[in-house]
Scaffold this motif. Structure first.
Motif, short mmCIF file in Angstrom:
data_model
loop_
_atom_site.label_atom_id
_atom_site.label_comp_id
_atom_site.label_asym_id
_atom_site.label_seq_id
_atom_site.Cartn_x
_atom_site.Cartn_y
_atom_site.Cartn_z
N LYS A 328 0.83 -1.20 0.00
CA LYS A 328 0.00 0.00 0.00
C LYS A 328 0.87 1.25 0.00
O LYS A 328 0.58 2.22 -0.72
CB LYS A 328 -0.94 0.02 1.20
CG LYS A 328 -1.84 1.24 1.21
CD LYS A 328 -2.83 1.27 2.36
CE LYS A 328 -3.71 2.52 2.29
NZ LYS A 328 -4.68 2.60 3.41
N ALA A 329 1.94 1.24 0.80
CA ALA A 329 2.85 2.38 0.81
C ALA A 329 3.47 2.59 -0.56
O ALA A 329 3.57 3.72 -1.06
CB ALA A 329 3.93 2.18 1.87
N ALA A 330 3.90 1.48 -1.20
CA ALA A 330 4.49 1.57 -2.53
C ALA A 330 3.49 2.11 -3.54
O ALA A 330 3.82 2.96 -4.39
CB ALA A 330 5.00 0.19 -2.95
N TYR A 331 2.26 1.63 -3.45
CA TYR A 331 1.19 2.09 -4.35
C TYR A 331 0.95 3.59 -4.20
O TYR A 331 0.83 4.31 -5.19
CB TYR A 331 -0.09 1.31 -4.03
CG TYR A 331 -1.33 1.83 -4.71
CD1 TYR A 331 -1.58 1.54 -6.05
CD2 TYR A 331 -2.24 2.62 -4.02
CE1 TYR A 331 -2.73 2.02 -6.68
CE2 TYR A 331 -3.38 3.11 -4.63
CZ TYR A 331 -3.63 2.81 -5.96
OH TYR A 331 -4.76 3.28 -6.56
N MET A 332 0.92 4.06 -2.96
CA MET A 332 0.69 5.49 -2.74
C MET A 332 1.87 6.32 -3.24
O MET A 332 1.69 7.41 -3.81
CB MET A 332 0.43 5.75 -1.26
CG MET A 332 -0.91 5.23 -0.78
SD MET A 332 -1.27 5.65 0.95
CE MET A 332 -1.40 7.45 0.84
N MET A 333 3.09 5.83 -3.06
CA MET A 333 4.26 6.55 -3.58
C MET A 333 4.17 6.70 -5.09
O MET A 333 4.52 7.73 -5.65
CB MET A 333 5.54 5.83 -3.18
CG MET A 333 5.83 5.89 -1.68
SD MET A 333 7.18 4.80 -1.18
CE MET A 333 8.59 5.67 -1.88
N THR A 335 1.37 6.67 -6.92
CA THR A 335 0.17 7.35 -7.40
C THR A 335 0.02 8.77 -6.89
O THR A 335 -0.45 9.65 -7.63
CB THR A 335 -1.09 6.55 -7.02
OG1 THR A 335 -1.10 6.30 -5.61
CG2 THR A 335 -1.11 5.21 -7.76
N VAL A 336 0.39 9.03 -5.63
CA VAL A 336 0.22 10.38 -5.10
C VAL A 336 1.54 11.02 -4.68
O VAL A 336 1.56 12.18 -4.28
CB VAL A 336 -0.77 10.39 -3.91
CG1 VAL A 336 -2.14 9.93 -4.37
CG2 VAL A 336 -0.27 9.52 -2.75
N GLY A 337 2.64 10.27 -4.76
CA GLY A 337 3.95 10.84 -4.45
C GLY A 337 4.41 10.56 -3.03
O GLY A 337 3.62 10.24 -2.15
N ASN A 338 5.71 10.68 -2.83
CA ASN A 338 6.32 10.34 -1.55
C ASN A 338 5.82 11.22 -0.40
O ASN A 338 5.64 10.74 0.72
CB ASN A 338 7.85 10.48 -1.64
CG ASN A 338 8.45 9.53 -2.65
OD1 ASN A 338 7.77 8.66 -3.18
ND2 ASN A 338 9.74 9.69 -2.92
N LYS A 339 5.58 12.49 -0.68
CA LYS A 339 5.17 13.40 0.39
C LYS A 339 3.79 13.01 0.92
O LYS A 339 3.57 12.95 2.14
CB LYS A 339 5.15 14.84 -0.11
CG LYS A 339 4.84 15.86 0.97
CD LYS A 339 4.96 17.28 0.45
CE LYS A 339 4.68 18.29 1.55
NZ LYS A 339 4.81 19.69 1.06
N GLU A 340 2.85 12.72 0.02
CA GLU A 340 1.52 12.33 0.45
C GLU A 340 1.51 10.96 1.11
O GLU A 340 0.63 10.64 1.91
CB GLU A 340 0.56 12.33 -0.75
CG GLU A 340 0.27 13.71 -1.32
CD GLU A 340 -0.40 14.61 -0.31
OE1 GLU A 340 -1.31 14.14 0.42
OE2 GLU A 340 -0.02 15.80 -0.21
N ALA A 341 2.51 10.14 0.77
CA ALA A 341 2.57 8.78 1.32
C ALA A 341 3.36 8.70 2.61
O ALA A 341 3.57 7.61 3.15
CB ALA A 341 3.18 7.84 0.28
N LYS A 342 3.80 9.84 3.15
CA LYS A 342 4.75 9.82 4.26
C LYS A 342 4.22 9.11 5.50
O LYS A 342 4.98 8.45 6.22
CB LYS A 342 5.22 11.23 4.60
CG LYS A 342 4.17 12.15 5.20
CD LYS A 342 4.75 13.53 5.46
CE LYS A 342 3.82 14.43 6.24
NZ LYS A 342 2.47 14.56 5.71
N THR A 343 2.92 9.22 5.77
CA THR A 343 2.38 8.58 6.98
C THR A 343 2.35 7.07 6.83
O THR A 343 2.70 6.33 7.76
CB THR A 343 0.97 9.12 7.29
OG1 THR A 343 1.05 10.54 7.46
CG2 THR A 343 0.42 8.50 8.55
#
Length: 411
Positions: A328-333, A335-343
């Protein structure tokens, strides 16, 4: 998100597994012998022999993500290899994580991966030509000097190393430790984080600068041991910099941009560690099950005893949970970028090394006295995984970030 790997990802997994089966697992004993023979800080020949095979197989620089619209790359750099999304790379890093040294064979090992991403995203053309090109070719290695013994470095604003402008040069003074990779004789360049302006707002005081390893004033004080392991030939060193002078063009991105670069670097680095931790968990569970089935105690196989059923089941459950969170973290990185996936990255950074240390500890228990000696790789594996609960930020800092983000929902 999709819960099944794409056809391309499945094909890459099979290629990495085939390479591991043919070249990595059969050479584990040879690697251990080379490490323990002669000089501690040296080039390991088996790795150098396997690198061209991995490159020829198209399994090289796989950590490099395709540049997306939000990437702050200044100059494009062509990496030799196959660009993969974080989702595609995650299961491959897991496979590599089953053997501690395997990722270097594919030029996918820390801290080089993070340093290459910094240079690719933020470096000038000259910096890329001098350092990124040989790093991406696996010809040299590098180190990242951030943590300091005198301050709580989990808060990067505490860093005290000074980077002072003096004409056409910067003069650097400070003491770093846990400088991973400095012990390797192929380590030719360091990315050093320090303060260029202590009077600026606290997140604009820091800068990052390239310091060649052979610069006068750079002193390797000592290797740091983890539970007695020196982690040669890679190593984690204490380093002193005394009046180290480098040209002004060695600054990365500009003065005051160090914290920004660090945040951009640590996101991918954290998740790569987590991917490999899941592989380490899988390998430990495999060793545990094989050991339990091969030993008899009190008249029956140890694997028949109920306490081990509970431990095996818990290990499998926790690995599956960790893998899904990592994906899920990889998917968010992607699709929405590392900053949005930081949590979510912070979450998996807490979960993955905690799961791996727990499962390796179970495997040690299953192996009895053998588990704590050098014969099964579990003791050294535990040391490495336990370190990850501190590396790239301790659990407490990540949990604090997660909690703050949760509380913001109720503002």
């Amino acid at each position: 998100m999709q819960f099944d790997y794409s056809a391309r990802t499945k094909e890459m997994i099979e290629r990495v597994r085939a390479f591991m089966d043919e070249h990595i697992y059969p050479n584990e004993e040879r690697y251990a012998q080379e490490v323990m023979t002669g000089e501690r800080w040296k080039v390991i020949e088996v790795i150098e022999e396997l690198k061209p095979l991995a490159r020829a197989a198209g399994l090289w620089n796989m950590f490099v993500p395709p540049v997306h619209a939000g990437a702050p790359a200044i100059h494009e750099f062509h990496f030799d290899g196959t660009p993969l999304t974080n989702m595609e790379y995650a299961p491959l890093a897991e496979e590599m994580g089953k053997v501690g040294w395997a990722s270097e064979v594919f030029n996918c090992s820390a801290p080089d991966t993070g340093n290459m991403e910094v240079l690719a995203r933020y470096g000038t053309q000259a910096q890329q030509d001098r350092w990124l090109a040989p790093l991406s070719a696996g010809e040299i290695r590098s180190a990242f000097l951030m943590t300091e013994p005198a301050v709580a470095s989990s808060d990067a604003t505490n860093i005290e190393t000074s980077i002072t402008r003096d004409g056409d040069h910067y003069v650097i003074n400070g003491r770093k430790w846990w400088s991973s990779g400095v012990g390797d004789p192929r380590c030719k360049v360091n990315i050093v984080m320090g303060k260029t302006d202590p009077g600026a707002p606290k997140h604009l005081q820091q800068s990052q600068i390239l310091v060649p390893m052979d610069t006068p004033g750079m002193t390797k004080v000592r290797p740091l041991h983890v539970f007695g392991y020196d982690d040669a030939p890679h190593g984690h060193f204490e380093v002193v910099m005394e009046n180290v002078r480098v040209p002004v063009e060695n600054i990365i991105l500009g003065e005051g941009r160090g914290f920004e670069i660090a945040q951009g670097r640590l996101g991918p680095g954290r998740i790569h560690h987590c991917m490999r931790s899941i592989g380490a968990s899988e390998r430990a569970l495999e060793k545990m099950c094989k050991r339990l089935k091969s030993r008899v105690a009190f008249g029956r196989p140890i694997s028949d005893q109920g306490v081990w059923h509970e431990r095996i089941a818990n290990a499998r459950i926790e690995i599956e949970q960790a893998r899904l969170l990592c994906l899920k973290a990889a998917y968010m990185m992607d699709t929405v970028g590392n900053k949005e996936a930081k949590t979510i990255i912070a979450m998996i950074k807490v979960v993955a090394p905690n799961v791996s240390t727990k499962i390796i500890d179970m495997a040690i228990q299953a192996h009895g006295g053998g588990g704590v000696c050098q014969d099964y790789g579990l003791a050294s594996g535990y040391a490495g995984q336990r370190t990850l609960r501190l590396a790239d930020g301790p659990d407490e800092v990540h949990r604090q970030a997660i909690a703050k983000d949760e509380l913001r929902r109720y503002n």
